[in-house]
Design an enzyme around this catalytic site. Structure first.
Site, PDB file in Angstrom:
ATOM      1  N   ASP A 179      13.620  53.832 -24.615  1.00 59.62           N
ATOM      2  CA  ASP A 179      14.360  53.373 -23.234  1.00 59.62           C
ATOM      3  C   ASP A 179      15.088  52.284 -23.309  1.00 59.62           C
ATOM      4  O   ASP A 179      15.205  51.825 -24.509  1.00 59.62           O
ATOM      5  CB  ASP A 179      13.458  53.141 -22.153  1.00 59.62           C
ATOM      6  CG  ASP A 179      14.121  53.336 -20.502  1.00 59.62           C
ATOM      7  OD1 ASP A 179      15.456  53.622 -20.453  1.00 59.62           O
ATOM      8  OD2 ASP A 179      12.669  53.243 -19.847  1.00 59.62           O
TER       9      ASP A 179
ATOM     10  N   ASP B  75      20.846  51.644 -16.989  1.00 56.80           N
ATOM     11  CA  ASP B  75      20.936  52.461 -15.565  1.00 56.80           C
ATOM     12  C   ASP B  75      21.275  51.368 -14.381  1.00 56.80           C
ATOM     13  O   ASP B  75      19.818  50.618 -15.196  1.00 56.80           O
ATOM     14  CB  ASP B  75      20.852  54.094 -15.610  1.00 56.80           C
ATOM     15  CG  ASP B  75      19.153  53.976 -15.262  1.00 56.80           C
ATOM     16  OD1 ASP B  75      18.459  53.442 -16.951  1.00 56.80           O
ATOM     17  OD2 ASP B  75      18.632  54.965 -14.869  1.00 56.80           O
TER      18      ASP B  75
ATOM     19  N   CYS C 139     -15.875  65.632 -18.331  1.00 60.21           N
ATOM     20  CA  CYS C 139     -14.581  65.857 -19.551  1.00 60.21           C
ATOM     21  C   CYS C 139     -15.701  65.968 -20.599  1.00 60.21           C
ATOM     22  O   CYS C 139     -16.859  64.385 -20.975  1.00 60.21           O
ATOM     23  CB  CYS C 139     -13.747  64.861 -19.060  1.00 60.21           C
ATOM     24  SG  CYS C 139     -12.585  65.459 -20.602  1.00 60.21           S
TER      25      CYS C 139
ATOM     26  N   CYS D 111     -14.131  65.932 -23.737  1.00 55.15           N
ATOM     27  CA  CYS D 111     -12.088  65.606 -24.844  1.00 55.15           C
ATOM     28  C   CYS D 111     -13.662  64.391 -25.984  1.00 55.15           C
ATOM     29  O   CYS D 111     -14.378  64.460 -25.880  1.00 55.15           O
ATOM     30  CB  CYS D 111     -11.419  64.735 -23.769  1.00 55.15           C
ATOM     31  SG  CYS D 111     -11.722  62.819 -23.111  1.00 55.15           S
TER      32      CYS D 111
ATOM     33  N   CYS E 108     -14.343  61.316 -24.813  1.00 49.10           N
ATOM     34  CA  CYS E 108     -15.680  61.113 -23.709  1.00 49.10           C
ATOM     35  C   CYS E 108     -17.378  61.308 -24.361  1.00 49.10           C
ATOM     36  O   CYS E 108     -18.372  61.175 -24.039  1.00 49.10           O
ATOM     37  CB  CYS E 108     -15.568  61.846 -21.782  1.00 49.10           C
ATOM     38  SG  CYS E 108     -14.301  61.772 -21.381  1.00 49.10           S
TER      39      CYS E 108
END
Ligand SMILES: [Zn+2]
Length: 533
Positions: free
Chosen positions: A93, A128, A280, A282, A285
């Protein structure tokens, strides 16, 4: 190699405006929808090695403005991939986020374009001017015009070569400005278009406004270009954004939420101190229990929360991709939009854009559709059936008596149901009816009218519903409107009209149909009454 703007993106599968695509870059092909995690080159909570190997993330975004400020020539000499030690796709960016945050940056728009080229970025963004949220009309116009000017100035620098370039669309909350921005930018050779900085809109849960902004942009850019939603990084809203045609997301939110001790779920963000259980399993976790997490240092917990947050984002993108393949993106949308009233408001508002959603939804799918309630009636498949019935259907010319029978208790497909067999038997025995001239149509709360001979058209017979038995007044009104529309369209085909009311339609409804269509209707309460006609 030169990457032509029309050849870098290949569409594989579509549902609603969501699509699975393949974006070619010089560091490999990326499958979309995809999330580019934001990498902070100065302070990265999850190592870039873990991002690539543990999370299997093959594309990241980092900030060229920060790289230029802190690494200067070193970034050019080493190249971005060596500098970050990342083998995958690197997008940069240009500092627009810093403009949004601090008002301006001390950088020349052309310099930052050249810098992104020189460090070997795979995907670059021109500098921009983000419109932002609290912007008056005059300033919004300036941001749009200045961004278009910078984009035009950048064309000679970015044209040709094998780097992909993003054209940001600005306009903020002013839809006509977003449209203008899209119309002007599509004339320039960008490989990807992006909606600039809708972050504030999302932070305020203005998803109803966000969908207008996305549509204002999407309907004015070529459909074969990927569409990037800047700064969107919460799994709560990925499904609706993908359903509207967003292909690429980038966000630092996994790390920012973790820094703020917040735990991301697909239905919202929870402050860690409010959690009694970890919802969770995952890999992050699974590392520690809730008590161990409470007791560890804030910094150690921040890393685990950031990892969990990133896993949640990646999981959600995978669920969305699977739902596109299964033709079940609408079902996923309905589940996600029930997480927050503002999302539900946006889902209901999608009705406004049904014509666009329908165009991109497959005509038939491997699996049937689910109808849960009134909201499900906005599905593009139902909209398409009703539109086709009025615009494309031709009633059989030899039939001049229209008999409408309710779908109540009928098994699908209707033409094979035992009730229809009995209806046909009654018609053939009725002394005043010429059964060869009778045209049977089923009336139904979901689809309106269904001529019996086309009842196996997708998804009429491939539809499971929870609303079958609940003919409330709203459903009845919609149904009567559908009947009126059908009769008015095909009035020249029929001389006689008979409706089996079955306590669904009352005298008031019949009067309305007669008056609006200027016809006479014979009403019978049950199909057995057809025998007495
Ligand atoms: Zn987790």
């Amino acid at each position: 190699m030169t990457y032509d703007v029309d050849s870098v993106f290949e569409l594989r599968c579509k549902d609603l405006l969501g699509r699975i695509g393949r974006l070619k870059t010089r560091h490999g092909v990326i499958e979309t929808p995809v999330l580019f995690p934001v990498i902070n080159p100065l302070n990265q909570i999850i190592t870039i090695n873990d991002i690539y190997f543990k999370f299997k993330v093959k594309s990241i975004i980092t900030n060229a403005y920060l790289l230029k400020k802190h690494f200067k020539e070193q970034a050019i000499i080493q190249g971005i991939h060596d500098l970050l030690n990342f083998k995958g796709v690197v997008m940069t960016d240009s500092g627009a986020y810093q403009i949004l945050k601090y008002g301006s940056v001390d950088i020349d728009p052309k310099d930052i374009v050249l810098f992104q080229k020189n460090i070997g970025s795979d995907i670059g963004v021109i500098l921009d001017i983000p419109t932002g949220w609290k912007t008056d009309r005059k300033h919004a116009e300036y941001t749009v015009l200045e961004t278009i000017k910078r984009a035009s100035d950048a064309v000679q620098l970015i044209d040709g070569g094998d780097m992909l370039w993003v054209g940001p669309l600005q306009g903020g909350k002013y839809m006509d400005l977003i449209e203008y921005s899209a119309i002007k930018m599509k004339e320039l050779p960008f490989h990807i278009y992006a909606l600039g900085s809708p972050t504030a809109v999302m932070e305020q849960y203005r998803y109803d406004l966000l969908i207008d902004m996305i549509f204002a942009a999407k309907k004015n850019i070529p459909p074969n270009r990927p569409f990037h939603l800047f700064g969107a990084g919460h799994p709560l809203m990925f499904a609706i954004a993908v359903a509207l045609g967003c292909d690429i997301f980038d966000s630092a939110s996994y790390a920012l939420y973790a820094r703020d001790d917040r735990y991301v779920t697909e239905y919202g963000t929870i402050k860690f101190e409010r959690l009694n259980y970890l919802p969770c399993t995952c890999p992050a976790c699974s590392k520690a229990s809730i008590n161990e997490l409470r007791q560890m240092s804030k910094k150690s917990r921040e890393k685990i929360l950031a990892e969990h947050n990133l896993y949640m984002c990646i999981n959600e993108i995978n669920k969305i991709k699977q739902s596109i393949i299964d033709g079940r993106l609408w079902e996923l949308l309905e589940i996600r939009c029930r997480s927050h009233p503002s999302l539900m408001k946006a889902l209901v508002k999608l009705r406004k854009y049904l014509i666009y959603l329908e165009r991109n939804t497959p005509i038939s799918k491997k699996r049937g559709i689910f109808i849960f309630d009134m909201v499900s009636l906005n599905r593009p498949e139902i909209f398409r059936y009703k539109r086709w019935l009025i615009n494309r259907y031709i009633p059989p010319i030899e039939k001049d008596t229209l008999i409408l029978v309710p779908s109540t208790n009928m098994k699908k497909p209707y033409h094979k149901s035992s009730i229809i067999k009995k209806v046909i038997e009654c018609i053939s025995k009725a002394s005043n009816l010429d059964h060869a001239r009778v045209h049977i149509c089923i009336y139904d709360i979901l689809f309106g009218l269904i001529p019996l001979e086309i009842d196996d058209i997708y998804p009429i017979s491939q539809c499971e519903t929870a609303v079958e038995a609940s003919y409330n007044n709203n459903f009845r009104k919609k149904l009567v409107y559908q009947i009126v529309k059908f009769i008015n369209k095909f009035k020249k085909n029929y001389k006689h009209y008979i409706i089996v009311t079955d306590k669904i339609l009352n005298r008031k409804h019949l009067d309305f149909i007669e008056k609006t269509c200027n016809i006479k209707v014979k009403a019978v309460e049950s199909y057995y009454d057809l025998l007495r006609l």
